[in-house]
Design a protein around this motif. Structure first.
Motif, PDB file in Angstrom:
ATOM      1  N   PRO B 118       0.814  -1.223   0.000  1.00 26.03           N
ATOM      2  CA  PRO B 118       0.000   0.000   0.000  1.00 26.03           C
ATOM      3  C   PRO B 118       0.850   1.277   0.000  1.00 26.03           C
ATOM      4  O   PRO B 118       0.553   2.221  -0.732  1.00 26.03           O
ATOM      5  N   ILE B 119       1.934   1.278   0.797  1.00 28.75           N
ATOM      6  CA  ILE B 119       2.760   2.482   0.848  1.00 28.75           C
ATOM      7  C   ILE B 119       3.432   2.721  -0.500  1.00 28.75           C
ATOM      8  O   ILE B 119       3.513   3.848  -0.985  1.00 28.75           O
ATOM      9  N   ILE B 121       2.308   1.876  -3.411  1.00 30.13           N
ATOM     10  CA  ILE B 121       1.311   2.396  -4.356  1.00 30.13           C
ATOM     11  C   ILE B 121       1.041   3.867  -4.077  1.00 30.13           C
ATOM     12  O   ILE B 121       1.027   4.703  -4.990  1.00 30.13           O
ATOM     13  N   TYR B 122       0.868   4.192  -2.810  1.00 31.58           N
ATOM     14  CA  TYR B 122       0.589   5.593  -2.463  1.00 31.58           C
ATOM     15  C   TYR B 122       1.743   6.482  -2.925  1.00 31.58           C
ATOM     16  O   TYR B 122       1.526   7.526  -3.543  1.00 31.58           O
ATOM     17  N   SER B 123       2.968   6.051  -2.637  1.00 30.48           N
ATOM     18  CA  SER B 123       4.150   6.847  -3.023  1.00 30.48           C
ATOM     19  C   SER B 123       4.173   7.096  -4.514  1.00 30.48           C
ATOM     20  O   SER B 123       4.521   8.192  -4.966  1.00 30.48           O
ATOM     21  N   ARG B 125       1.595   7.083  -6.583  1.00 31.57           N
ATOM     22  CA  ARG B 125       0.499   7.935  -7.051  1.00 31.57           C
ATOM     23  C   ARG B 125       0.670   9.369  -6.588  1.00 31.57           C
ATOM     24  O   ARG B 125       0.108  10.292  -7.180  1.00 31.57           O
ATOM     25  N   HIS B 126       1.378   9.555  -5.521  1.00 30.15           N
ATOM     26  CA  HIS B 126       1.624  10.923  -5.043  1.00 30.15           C
ATOM     27  C   HIS B 126       3.118  11.144  -4.888  1.00 30.15           C
ATOM     28  O   HIS B 126       3.605  11.323  -3.777  1.00 30.15           O
ATOM     29  N   SER B 129       5.280  13.736  -2.481  1.00 32.22           N
ATOM     30  CA  SER B 129       4.448  14.222  -1.379  1.00 32.22           C
ATOM     31  C   SER B 129       5.203  13.965  -0.084  1.00 32.22           C
ATOM     32  O   SER B 129       6.237  13.284  -0.067  1.00 32.22           O
ATOM     33  N   LEU B 131       4.384  12.074   2.404  1.00 34.61           N
ATOM     34  CA  LEU B 131       4.432  10.661   2.755  1.00 34.61           C
ATOM     35  C   LEU B 131       5.425   9.907   1.878  1.00 34.61           C
ATOM     36  O   LEU B 131       6.087   8.974   2.326  1.00 34.61           O
ATOM     37  N   ASP B 132       5.531  10.349   0.626  1.00 36.45           N
ATOM     38  CA  ASP B 132       6.499   9.709  -0.271  1.00 36.45           C
ATOM     39  C   ASP B 132       7.921   9.925   0.240  1.00 36.45           C
ATOM     40  O   ASP B 132       8.722   8.999   0.301  1.00 36.45           O
ATOM     41  N   ARG B 209       7.004   1.094  -5.656  1.00 39.13           N
ATOM     42  CA  ARG B 209       6.891   2.486  -6.084  1.00 39.13           C
ATOM     43  C   ARG B 209       7.356   2.627  -7.531  1.00 39.13           C
ATOM     44  O   ARG B 209       6.654   3.201  -8.365  1.00 39.13           O
TER      45      ARG B 209
END
Lengths: 305, 322
Positions: B118-119, B121-123, B125-126, B129, B131-132, B209
């Motif tokens: 999940p992290i 994927i988030y990284s 997509r953003h 950011s 969080l990335d 990522r």
């Protein structure tokens, strides 16, 4: 999206472009490296650690190997800032001198792996055919053996582990990855015209490898060498931690931390084992940032990320 | 594809053979009689008795004969007897430990997947950011900290100082059953599990990522978006399916790293698995056990690589190996 940025990178009139025109690829990479803040800071951090370890005698005049049975597992005092270990050796002195050993082991293991890897990778990648086949099958076999298991079994066979032996064992068991990478980068080079022309004008194999192949593959070589050194520092510490590395009385960061396998020291003397752990963490972190910076610097496509 | 799989399986056999020869060779190089389960020479015993014993045990046979005898027994699961644990059979010793290491490995892999994917994927997509950047920093940290040091810190702070987790063993009371036993086990496995999973989490996160970033930049994703596909479907139907392929392959190749890590992690937490057994056997020069564990770990790595290659050739039909 990717393709678009790709085009813009190559077509954009870059203000550095005129400057970069006269530079070698290596200089361009170095120029790019200096723009990576974390990497540059890491260079200074690493230099600071190296200098502190080299200048160990300036900071402490206690012999790191000297045992004192009257001073066992003592907490910090004015004379022993980080206390003493289970043999009554001064932890602070061992921290500084241990850093030397850990860095030397990491560096020399990297150096010898590099020598073996470049040599075998060059032979396999340049000559191809039978030589390539033999070397590649050897790397396959080496890669399938669990590294730690192999090293531990060898360590169990040899009687006394010295620094030289330790470095040799690491180098002799971990060359396959680098060999593969170097061979891989040679394979595409081999088909290029400038190699053919070098061969046509009668350059010797050695000259072609040294003058054309290695400089063109310098990016992956430098990046992997850097990351390898980080790995080896961790490996040295891990093996010393489980008692198969550099033995007492020689100080290393790994065997300092191994004192914490004693639950008493783990609980009561954190000042004995946390500093060498932080030493490893900071050193390896710095080397990894440098490696990452080098990777970006040598990879022309890395700008898109 | 089938041709490739068959060829790949055929390559597996000589590699397995090479593995057994190397393990056997290492044991031969070792001082003492490695294959018999007998201890080193005792000066009080007449050397002639030893000689008879060696003859009886076949240690004077030519090396290929000895190798053949060892390998044919090993194939049937008979690795001889331990020299240290009162001559108990190696298979029995390993059986008792194997399950513990398996649980630990699966648990840490589960943590790795739940956290890293999940992290990652988030990284992707953003990118860039907060969080990335945090995740990238965590990735560097996870790859740079020696796992035994992390484990010791975890014991010191979470176990000794805060008392949240037990620092050692697999279960507090041996008699537990059912769910109680299960949760007690999980509680004990938590610290070793995150210690073992840390480096893997960092690795998978970075891979995830960069894979998702790659896929999101590809033409078919642009097409999917252009035809009005919802972002949700773009993500699940196209992006993840493609981005997960290299991750699953990576798992096959990373099995060796996981097992090596388990040896060290088990030692830190005194967890009764294959790793601690291996280390104590190496220290005691209990070669039958060392050989057996080296073989098992080597075979697991070979199988992991084999499955990764086969999986890759099945899910990605573009791959042609000729």
């Amino acid at each position: 999206m990717t393709t678009k940025t790709d085009e813009t990178i190559y077509n954009q009139p870059d203000k550095n472009n005129s400057m970069e025109k006269n530079k070698s690829p290596f200089q361009i990479a170095m120029h790019r490296f200096t723009r990576n803040k974390m990497a540059v800071i890491s260079v200074f951090v690493l230099l600071a650690i190296i200098i502190i370890c080299i200048l160990a005698p300036v900071f402490t005049d206690i012999n790191p190997e000297e045992t004192n049975l009257l001073l066992i597992e003592k907490g910090p005092s004015e004379e022993h800032i980080l206390g003493t270990n289970g043999l009554g050796q001064d932890n602070f002195s061992r921290l500084l001198y241990g850093g030397r050993i850990s860095l030397i082991v990491g560096f020399s293991a990297m150096f010898f792996t590099l020598v073996i890897g470049v040599l075998l990778g060059s032979l396999a990648g340049y000559y191809g055919g039978k030589i390539d086949n033999i070397i590649m099958r050897a790397t396959d076999i080496m890669l399938m053996l669990p590294f730690l298991v192999l090293v531990l079994t060898i360590m169990a066979i040899v009687d006394k582990v010295t620094i030289g032996l330790f470095v040799s064992i690491i180098a002799l068991t971990s060359w396959p990855n680098l060999t593969r990478i170097i061979r891989g980068s040679y394979l595409s080079l081999r088909e290029q015209e400038f190699i053919l022309s070098a061969q046509a004008i009668g350059a010797s194999d050695f000259r072609i490898i040294a003058k054309h192949f290695i400089p063109n593959a310098i990016g992956p070589i430098v990046v992997n060498a850097t990351l390898m050194m980080a790995t080896y520092i961790i490996i040295e510490s891990a093996l010393s931690f489980i008692g198969f590395g550099i033995p007492q009385p020689t100080p290393t960061w790994g065997n300092m931390i191994s004192e914490a396998q004693n639950i008493r020291i783990l609980r009561n003397n954190p000042e004995a084992w946390i500093p060498p752990g932080l030493g490893i963490l900071i050193t390896v972190l710095a080397i990894n940032f440098i490696g990452d910076g080098l990777r970006d610097a040598f990879d022309p496509r890395s700008n898109q990320r | 594809m089938y041709k490739y799989i068959i060829r790949r399986v055929l390559v597996f056999i000589p590699m397995l053979f090479a593995l057994t020869v190397i393990v056997f060779g290492l044991a031969l190089l070792a001082p003492g009689d490695a294959l018999t389960g007998q201890s080193l020479a005792d000066p009080n015993v007449d050397p002639e008795v030893y000689e008879q014993q060696r003859e009886a045990l076949g240690l004077n046979d030519p090396i290929p004969v000895q190798y053949f005898r060892w390998i044919s027994a090993a194939v049937q699961g008979d690795f001889g007897n331990s020299m240290v644990f009162n001559g108990r059979s190696v298979a029995e010793l390993i059986e008792a430990r194997f399950a513990n290491t398996l649980y630990l490995g699966l648990f840490s892999l589960a943590i790795t997947i739940i956290v890293a994917i999940p992290i990652g994927i988030y990284s992707a997509r953003h990118p860039y950011s907060l969080l990335d950047y945090g995740a990238t920093g965590f990735g560097f940290f996870g790859l740079s900290i020696p796992n035994f040091f992390f484990g010791l810190m975890a014991i010191y702070f979470l176990s000794i100082k805060l008392g949240w987790f037990p620092a050692q063993g697999t279960m507090s009371t041996p008699g537990l059953t059912g769910w109680e036993a299960f949760f007690n086990r999980l509680h004990h496995m938590f610290l070793p599990g995150i210690t073992l999973g840390l480096a893997g989490t960092a690795t998978y996160m970075r891979y995830m990522r960069s894979e998702v970033l790659d896929v999101l930049g590809s033409d078919y994703i642009r097409t999917a978006r252009a035809k009005g596909m919802s972002e949700r479907n773009v993500l699940y139907k196209h992006t993840l399916r493609n981005a997960l392929i290299p991750i699953i392959t990576l798992m096959g190749f990373e099995i060796g790293v996981l097992l090596s890590g388990a040896v060290i992690t088990e030692q830190v937490f005194q967890y009764p698995g294959l790793g601690t057994l291996f280390l104590s056997s190496v220290t005691n020069r209990d070669y039958p056990v060392v050989m057996a564990i080296a073989m098992i770990l080597g075979v697991l790595i070979l199988i992991g690589n084999l499955l990764a290659d086969i999986f890759y050739s099945i899910v990605d039909p573009r791959i042609r190996y000729d």
